[in-house]
Design a protein around this motif. Structure first.
Motif, PDB file in Angstrom:
ATOM      1  N   ASP A 158     -17.023 -24.363  24.278  1.00 32.90           N
ATOM      2  CA  ASP A 158     -18.288 -23.626  24.285  1.00 32.90           C
ATOM      3  C   ASP A 158     -19.179 -23.943  23.088  1.00 32.90           C
ATOM      4  N   PHE A 159     -18.644 -24.624  22.068  1.00 36.50           N
ATOM      5  CA  PHE A 159     -19.344 -24.727  20.787  1.00 36.50           C
ATOM      6  C   PHE A 159     -20.737 -25.340  20.897  1.00 36.50           C
ATOM      7  N   ASP A 160     -20.912 -26.373  21.690  1.00 32.69           N
ATOM      8  CA  ASP A 160     -22.239 -26.990  21.825  1.00 32.69           C
ATOM      9  C   ASP A 160     -23.230 -26.032  22.481  1.00 32.69           C
ATOM     10  N   GLN A 161     -22.778 -25.338  23.526  1.00 32.56           N
ATOM     11  CA  GLN A 161     -23.647 -24.365  24.201  1.00 32.56           C
ATOM     12  C   GLN A 161     -24.032 -23.227  23.257  1.00 32.56           C
ATOM     13  N   ILE A 162     -23.066 -22.770  22.458  1.00 30.81           N
ATOM     14  CA  ILE A 162     -23.327 -21.684  21.509  1.00 30.81           C
ATOM     15  C   ILE A 162     -24.319 -22.143  20.442  1.00 30.81           C
TER      16      ILE A 162
ATOM     17  N   VAL B  66     -27.806 -20.137  19.921  1.00 24.89           N
ATOM     18  CA  VAL B  66     -28.175 -19.503  18.654  1.00 24.89           C
ATOM     19  C   VAL B  66     -29.484 -20.093  18.130  1.00 24.89           C
ATOM     20  N   LYS B  67     -29.598 -21.402  18.166  1.00 19.80           N
ATOM     21  CA  LYS B  67     -30.824 -22.059  17.686  1.00 19.80           C
ATOM     22  C   LYS B  67     -32.043 -21.583  18.466  1.00 19.80           C
ATOM     23  N   ASN B  68     -31.942 -21.575  19.787  1.00 16.26           N
ATOM     24  CA  ASN B  68     -33.084 -21.192  20.628  1.00 16.26           C
ATOM     25  C   ASN B  68     -33.407 -19.706  20.544  1.00 16.26           C
ATOM     26  N   SER B  69     -32.377 -18.862  20.474  1.00 18.10           N
ATOM     27  CA  SER B  69     -32.653 -17.422  20.447  1.00 18.10           C
ATOM     28  C   SER B  69     -33.271 -16.988  19.118  1.00 18.10           C
ATOM     29  N   PHE B  70     -32.979 -17.703  18.042  1.00 17.35           N
ATOM     30  CA  PHE B  70     -33.574 -17.357  16.750  1.00 17.35           C
ATOM     31  C   PHE B  70     -34.927 -18.029  16.523  1.00 17.35           C
ATOM     32  N   ALA B  71     -35.311 -18.982  17.373  1.00 16.59           N
ATOM     33  CA  ALA B  71     -36.574 -19.706  17.181  1.00 16.59           C
ATOM     34  C   ALA B  71     -37.769 -18.764  17.115  1.00 16.59           C
ATOM     35  N   SER B  72     -37.762 -17.701  17.918  1.00 16.02           N
ATOM     36  CA  SER B  72     -38.892 -16.779  17.933  1.00 16.02           C
ATOM     37  C   SER B  72     -38.580 -15.461  17.227  1.00 16.02           C
ATOM     38  N   ALA B  73     -37.443 -15.387  16.558  1.00 16.34           N
ATOM     39  CA  ALA B  73     -37.061 -14.150  15.862  1.00 16.34           C
ATOM     40  C   ALA B  73     -37.978 -13.908  14.662  1.00 16.34           C
ATOM     41  N   PRO B  74     -38.361 -12.656  14.444  1.00 11.52           N
ATOM     42  CA  PRO B  74     -39.245 -12.356  13.311  1.00 11.52           C
ATOM     43  C   PRO B  74     -38.571 -12.599  11.959  1.00 11.52           C
ATOM     44  N   VAL B  75     -37.258 -12.422  11.886  1.00 13.90           N
ATOM     45  CA  VAL B  75     -36.522 -12.650  10.640  1.00 13.90           C
ATOM     46  C   VAL B  75     -35.462 -13.708  10.915  1.00 13.90           C
ATOM     47  N   LYS B  76     -35.598 -14.838  10.251  1.00  9.72           N
ATOM     48  CA  LYS B  76     -34.649 -15.941  10.433  1.00  9.72           C
ATOM     49  C   LYS B  76     -34.790 -16.892   9.265  1.00  9.72           C
TER      50      LYS B  76
ATOM     51  N   GLU C 147     -26.152 -23.421  12.190  1.00  4.18           N
ATOM     52  CA  GLU C 147     -25.308 -24.151  11.230  1.00  4.18           C
ATOM     53  C   GLU C 147     -24.329 -23.205  10.547  1.00  4.18           C
ATOM     54  N   ILE C 148     -24.779 -21.979  10.301  1.00  4.21           N
ATOM     55  CA  ILE C 148     -23.914 -20.982   9.676  1.00  4.21           C
ATOM     56  C   ILE C 148     -22.720 -20.682  10.583  1.00  4.21           C
ATOM     57  N   VAL C 149     -22.954 -20.607  11.891  1.00  6.92           N
ATOM     58  CA  VAL C 149     -21.856 -20.380  12.838  1.00  6.92           C
ATOM     59  C   VAL C 149     -20.811 -21.480  12.693  1.00  6.92           C
ATOM     60  N   ASN C 150     -21.253 -22.735  12.672  1.00 13.97           N
ATOM     61  CA  ASN C 150     -20.314 -23.856  12.528  1.00 13.97           C
ATOM     62  C   ASN C 150     -19.563 -23.789  11.206  1.00 13.97           C
TER      63      ASN C 150
ATOM     64  N   ILE D 123     -28.943 -13.713  21.923  1.00 10.60           N
ATOM     65  CA  ILE D 123     -29.067 -13.572  23.376  1.00 10.60           C
ATOM     66  C   ILE D 123     -30.118 -14.569  23.842  1.00 10.60           C
ATOM     67  N   SER D 124     -29.817 -15.260  24.934  1.00  8.07           N
ATOM     68  CA  SER D 124     -30.775 -16.198  25.518  1.00  8.07           C
ATOM     69  C   SER D 124     -32.111 -15.493  25.746  1.00  8.07           C
ATOM     70  N   THR D 125     -33.195 -16.178  25.453  1.00  4.06           N
ATOM     71  CA  THR D 125     -34.518 -15.553  25.588  1.00  4.06           C
ATOM     72  C   THR D 125     -34.768 -15.049  27.009  1.00  4.06           C
ATOM     73  N   ASP D 126     -34.168 -15.664  28.012  1.00  2.33           N
ATOM     74  CA  ASP D 126     -34.343 -15.224  29.407  1.00  2.33           C
ATOM     75  C   ASP D 126     -33.634 -13.906  29.697  1.00  2.33           C
ATOM     76  N   PHE D 127     -32.739 -13.478  28.802  1.00  4.90           N
ATOM     77  CA  PHE D 127     -31.933 -12.284  29.059  1.00  4.90           C
ATOM     78  C   PHE D 127     -32.068 -11.215  27.985  1.00  4.90           C
ATOM     79  N   GLN D 128     -33.046 -11.361  27.103  1.00  4.96           N
ATOM     80  CA  GLN D 128     -33.230 -10.374  26.047  1.00  4.96           C
ATOM     81  C   GLN D 128     -33.783  -9.077  26.633  1.00  4.96           C
ATOM     82  N   ASN D 129     -33.590  -7.997  25.905  1.00  2.38           N
ATOM     83  CA  ASN D 129     -34.041  -6.655  26.291  1.00  2.38           C
ATOM     84  C   ASN D 129     -33.351  -6.142  27.554  1.00  2.38           C
TER      85      ASN D 129
END
Length: 172
Positions: free
Chosen positions: A12-16, A20-30, A36-39, A89-95
């Motif tokens: 699962d590591f590549d998918q994760i 993580v990269k995509n879900s934090f791309a639009s996060a207000p705090v990142k 990379e921290i996960v790895n 969380i994937s942007t398609d499944f947030q909230n």
């Protein structure tokens, strides 16, 4: 929607990483290095495989949470804790309360494993719903000088932080 919460697996590591990269791309705090921290955490002695969970839907990972070993440095001793980071969380499944499900499941497993408390750095408006409070209320400060309202603690069991005062370093 048929979903499964389970421990992460090496396949699962590549998918994760991408999630993580995509879900934090639009996060207000990142800081842009969450994936990379996960790895880095996985390769450390802080990693607890049973507490790195995914939500899977139709064999696609749409959510992730990780709890890792963490320490509160007291005046004369260290106290074990867990660090909650990241929740993605994937942007398609947030909230859709998937983050809540992951966090609650990870806390349930952590309690079963004998852990007593969790530290998180994040948005108080989000984490207060789980019972997190400013860590300073428990006598726990951070060494980086972050505003105290963003560094929070949670007791997995009653008095899980009793007499565990000290400081935490949030550097990996």
């Amino acid at each position: 929607m048929n979903m499964l919460i389970r421990s992460e697996q090496e396949k699962d590591f590549d998918q994760i990483y991408d999630l993580v990269k995509n879900s934090f791309a639009s996060a207000p705090v990142k800081d842009g290095t969450e994936q990379e921290i996960v790895n880095k955490l996985r390769k450390s002695n802080k990693y607890i495989p049973e507490l790195a969970l995914v939500i899977e839907r139709e064999r696609k990972i749409i959510g992730y949470v990780m709890l890792t070993k963490f320490f509160i440095q007291g005046k004369t001793q260290k106290f074990e804790s867990l660090l909650l980071a990241p929740v993605a969380i994937s942007t398609d499944f947030q909230n859709q309360k998937l983050g809540t499900e992951l966090i609650e499941k990870s806390f349930e497993r952590a309690k079963e494993m004998g852990h007593t408390n969790v530290i998180v750095v994040g948005d108080p408006n989000y984490y207060h719903r789980f019972g997190f409070r400013a860590s300073i209320e428990f006598g726990i400060d951070n060494m980086e000088g972050l505003p105290t309202q963003y560094v929070m603690a949670y007791e997995l069991i009653p008095n899980g932080l009793k007499d565990k005062m000290g400081r935490v370093s949030l550097k990996l």
